[in-house]
Design a protein around this motif. Structure first.
Motif, PDB file in Angstrom:
ATOM      1  N   ASN A 188      35.105  37.522  27.095  1.00  0.00           N
ATOM      2  CA  ASN A 188      35.327  36.103  27.415  1.00  0.00           C
ATOM      3  C   ASN A 188      35.447  35.858  28.912  1.00  0.00           C
ATOM      4  O   ASN A 188      35.746  34.732  29.337  1.00  0.00           O
ATOM      5  N   GLY A 189      35.224  36.907  29.726  1.00  0.00           N
ATOM      6  CA  GLY A 189      35.245  36.727  31.180  1.00  0.00           C
ATOM      7  C   GLY A 189      36.617  36.751  31.803  1.00  0.00           C
ATOM      8  O   GLY A 189      36.753  36.594  33.022  1.00  0.00           O
ATOM      9  N   SER A 190      37.666  36.974  31.007  1.00  0.00           N
ATOM     10  CA  SER A 190      39.028  36.947  31.555  1.00  0.00           C
ATOM     11  C   SER A 190      39.440  38.282  32.163  1.00  0.00           C
ATOM     12  O   SER A 190      40.442  38.352  32.880  1.00  0.00           O
ATOM     13  N   MET A 191      38.684  39.352  31.871  1.00  0.00           N
ATOM     14  CA  MET A 191      39.036  40.685  32.354  1.00  0.00           C
ATOM     15  C   MET A 191      37.839  41.329  33.038  1.00  0.00           C
ATOM     16  O   MET A 191      36.685  41.003  32.746  1.00  0.00           O
ATOM     17  N   THR A 192      38.127  42.245  33.951  1.00  0.00           N
ATOM     18  CA  THR A 192      37.066  43.024  34.602  1.00  0.00           C
ATOM     19  C   THR A 192      36.330  43.837  33.535  1.00  0.00           C
ATOM     20  O   THR A 192      36.960  44.504  32.723  1.00  0.00           O
ATOM     21  N   PRO A 193      34.984  43.792  33.530  1.00  0.00           N
ATOM     22  CA  PRO A 193      34.235  44.551  32.507  1.00  0.00           C
ATOM     23  C   PRO A 193      34.494  46.050  32.616  1.00  0.00           C
ATOM     24  O   PRO A 193      34.841  46.570  33.683  1.00  0.00           O
ATOM     25  N   LEU A 194      34.316  46.741  31.491  1.00  0.00           N
ATOM     26  CA  LEU A 194      34.527  48.185  31.418  1.00  0.00           C
ATOM     27  C   LEU A 194      33.183  48.885  31.247  1.00  0.00           C
ATOM     28  O   LEU A 194      32.448  48.619  30.294  1.00  0.00           O
ATOM     29  N   ILE A 238      46.713  51.957  24.777  1.00  0.00           N
ATOM     30  CA  ILE A 238      47.107  52.604  26.037  1.00  0.00           C
ATOM     31  C   ILE A 238      46.164  52.179  27.153  1.00  0.00           C
ATOM     32  O   ILE A 238      46.588  51.844  28.272  1.00  0.00           O
ATOM     33  N   ILE A 239      44.872  52.162  26.843  1.00  0.00           N
ATOM     34  CA  ILE A 239      43.870  51.772  27.834  1.00  0.00           C
ATOM     35  C   ILE A 239      44.000  50.296  28.185  1.00  0.00           C
ATOM     36  O   ILE A 239      43.960  49.916  29.364  1.00  0.00           O
ATOM     37  N   MET A 240      44.173  49.443  27.188  1.00  0.00           N
ATOM     38  CA  MET A 240      44.283  48.004  27.461  1.00  0.00           C
ATOM     39  C   MET A 240      45.516  47.705  28.311  1.00  0.00           C
ATOM     40  O   MET A 240      45.461  46.853  29.208  1.00  0.00           O
ATOM     41  N   LYS A 241      46.618  48.387  28.042  1.00  0.00           N
ATOM     42  CA  LYS A 241      47.832  48.188  28.841  1.00  0.00           C
ATOM     43  C   LYS A 241      47.578  48.592  30.292  1.00  0.00           C
ATOM     44  O   LYS A 241      47.973  47.885  31.238  1.00  0.00           O
ATOM     45  N   PHE A 242      46.903  49.719  30.476  1.00  0.00           N
ATOM     46  CA  PHE A 242      46.585  50.182  31.823  1.00  0.00           C
ATOM     47  C   PHE A 242      45.670  49.188  32.548  1.00  0.00           C
ATOM     48  O   PHE A 242      45.885  48.870  33.726  1.00  0.00           O
ATOM     49  N   LEU A 243      44.665  48.681  31.865  1.00  0.00           N
ATOM     50  CA  LEU A 243      43.727  47.737  32.502  1.00  0.00           C
ATOM     51  C   LEU A 243      44.403  46.409  32.829  1.00  0.00           C
ATOM     52  O   LEU A 243      44.012  45.730  33.780  1.00  0.00           O
ATOM     53  N   ALA A 244      45.412  46.031  32.045  1.00  0.00           N
ATOM     54  CA  ALA A 244      46.083  44.740  32.252  1.00  0.00           C
ATOM     55  C   ALA A 244      47.086  44.776  33.399  1.00  0.00           C
ATOM     56  O   ALA A 244      47.418  43.730  33.961  1.00  0.00           O
ATOM     57  N   GLU A 245      47.545  45.959  33.748  1.00  0.00           N
ATOM     58  CA  GLU A 245      48.572  46.068  34.797  1.00  0.00           C
ATOM     59  C   GLU A 245      47.987  45.698  36.150  1.00  0.00           C
ATOM     60  O   GLU A 245      46.922  46.169  36.531  1.00  0.00           O
ATOM     61  N   GLU A 246      48.687  44.861  36.841  1.00  0.00           N
ATOM     62  CA  GLU A 246      48.308  44.542  38.219  1.00  0.00           C
ATOM     63  C   GLU A 246      49.109  45.443  39.146  1.00  0.00           C
ATOM     64  O   GLU A 246      50.285  45.717  38.893  1.00  0.00           O
ATOM     65  N   PRO A 291      33.580  52.886  45.829  1.00  0.00           N
ATOM     66  CA  PRO A 291      34.959  52.433  45.583  1.00  0.00           C
ATOM     67  C   PRO A 291      35.064  50.915  45.439  1.00  0.00           C
ATOM     68  O   PRO A 291      35.937  50.417  44.720  1.00  0.00           O
ATOM     69  N   GLU A 292      34.159  50.187  46.100  1.00  0.00           N
ATOM     70  CA  GLU A 292      34.216  48.727  46.011  1.00  0.00           C
ATOM     71  C   GLU A 292      33.719  48.214  44.660  1.00  0.00           C
ATOM     72  O   GLU A 292      34.016  47.092  44.274  1.00  0.00           O
ATOM     73  N   ARG A 293      32.966  49.052  43.936  1.00  0.00           N
ATOM     74  CA  ARG A 293      32.433  48.648  42.623  1.00  0.00           C
ATOM     75  C   ARG A 293      33.378  49.027  41.487  1.00  0.00           C
ATOM     76  O   ARG A 293      33.241  48.526  40.374  1.00  0.00           O
ATOM     77  N   CYS A 294      34.290  49.966  41.742  1.00  0.00           N
ATOM     78  CA  CYS A 294      35.150  50.522  40.684  1.00  0.00           C
ATOM     79  C   CYS A 294      36.602  50.133  40.951  1.00  0.00           C
ATOM     80  O   CYS A 294      37.230  50.652  41.872  1.00  0.00           O
ATOM     81  N   LYS A 295      37.129  49.225  40.138  1.00  0.00           N
ATOM     82  CA  LYS A 295      38.496  48.733  40.340  1.00  0.00           C
ATOM     83  C   LYS A 295      39.528  49.736  39.829  1.00  0.00           C
ATOM     84  O   LYS A 295      40.487  50.071  40.529  1.00  0.00           O
ATOM     85  N   LYS A 296      39.343  50.199  38.599  1.00  0.00           N
ATOM     86  CA  LYS A 296      40.235  51.195  38.010  1.00  0.00           C
ATOM     87  C   LYS A 296      39.393  52.278  37.346  1.00  0.00           C
ATOM     88  O   LYS A 296      38.242  52.041  36.970  1.00  0.00           O
ATOM     89  N   LEU A 297      39.989  53.455  37.193  1.00  0.00           N
ATOM     90  CA  LEU A 297      39.270  54.614  36.671  1.00  0.00           C
ATOM     91  C   LEU A 297      40.057  55.217  35.505  1.00  0.00           C
ATOM     92  O   LEU A 297      41.276  55.382  35.588  1.00  0.00           O
ATOM     93  N   ILE A 298      39.341  55.532  34.423  1.00  0.00           N
ATOM     94  CA  ILE A 298      39.939  56.210  33.271  1.00  0.00           C
ATOM     95  C   ILE A 298      39.149  57.491  33.031  1.00  0.00           C
ATOM     96  O   ILE A 298      37.914  57.451  32.902  1.00  0.00           O
ATOM     97  N   LEU A 299      39.836  58.612  32.993  1.00  0.00           N
ATOM     98  CA  LEU A 299      39.192  59.915  32.798  1.00  0.00           C
ATOM     99  C   LEU A 299      39.706  60.513  31.495  1.00  0.00           C
ATOM    100  O   LEU A 299      40.905  60.739  31.334  1.00  0.00           O
TER     101      LEU A 299
END
Length: 285
Positions: free
Chosen positions: A25-31, A261-269, A116-124
């Protein structure tokens, strides 16, 4: 309700890349998902379906896998990271969050480091730092060195418990379901992927990855022993480690547990720095 995937095959120079986007819905950074070795994008769909339906998700087949073309000469990880950036340009994405699984975790590290400018957060997830890693058992590595499990599904079902561990040891139906989604492009693409990581390591620049990073590890992973994930979390400055009670493919087998767990991490500012007031100066005596 989550939107259906939108499949597109795009041309990037000499390469044909098959992509799949689940609109949000455009409210979050795409994954953006970087998949494991030999794994076509259908294999991550159970995981994507467990994520918040409002989250836009981008998946693709790397060269030589699934519906993407097999190059005449192999890419290395920096070349694949550049190709991913070009794919995002073509699909009109600016900044994304990135998740990398196993082999794709190495590519995700490279992408986060080079762009780095294209990648806001990283999940490994279930990955390592490449050549500087504690390897799995020789029997497991030998089986991973061959694409036979993708080309011959019955063989893949037979060895699934040994190589993936966790729930695959206990439930044969998981291996059958996994094998049914496999779409092999043949041996060459798999060997090109192996070559991409030959001698590669991120160990000497992991400390320069500045993105907030979530490290996810299975405690029964025959391919990537847990100590490797602990090392990633130790070397990446802004990282946190979560250990999942499962094997190598916990993103699929434990999707309902891992997705929150992932959604919580992505939502954290990221918390802003607090400017503490200056201490009162002592009166002059």
């Amino acid at each position: 309700m989550p939107q259906p995937f939108v499949f597109r095959t795009i041309e990037l120079g000499d390469q044909t890349i098959r992509t799949a986007v689940r609109p949000g819905n455009g409210s979050m950074t795409p994954l953006l998902i970087f998949n494991g070795i030999g794994a076509n994008l259908e294999l991550v769909m159970p995981f994507v379906k467990a994520l918040d339906p409002d989250l836009e998700v981008i998946a693709f087949d790397v060269p030589g896998v699934g519906g993407s073309s097999t190059p005449g000469t192999p890419f290395r990880f920096p070349g694949l990271a550049k190709l991913a950036a070009r794919m995002l340009d073509y699909l009109d994405y600016g900044q994304v969050n990135a998740i990398g699984v196993s082999w794709g975790g190495a590519l995700a590290q490279q992408f986060a480091y080079d762009y780095p400018e294209r990648c806001k957060k990283l999940i490994l997830a279930a990955t390592a730092a490449g050549a500087i890693m504690v390897p799995g058992k020789p029997k497991v590595l030998l089986r991973m060195a061959s694409p036979r499990r993708y080309i011959q599904p019955s063989y893949g079902v037979h060895i699934a418990g040994d190589i993936y561990g966790g729930a695959f040891r206990r439930d044969p139906s998981l291996a059958l379901a996994h094998a049914s989604k496999v779409r092999s492009s043949g041996k060459l693409g798999y060997y090109w992927q192996l070559f991409a990581g030959l001698g590669w390591t991120s160990f000497h620049w992991l400390h320069r990855i500045k993105q907030p990073t979530l490290v996810l590890a299975g405690d029964d992973d025959p391919i990537i022993p847990l100590i490797n994930m602990r090392m990633l979390a130790w070397r990446i400055p802004n990282s946190e480690l979560h250990i999942i009670d499962d094997g190598h493919l916990f993103l699929v087998t434990r999707a309902e547990t891992v997705a929150p767990i992932i959604m919580k991490f992505l939502a954290e500012e990221r918390k802003r720095a607090v400017m503490h007031p200056q201490p009162h100066s002592l009166p002059n005596h």
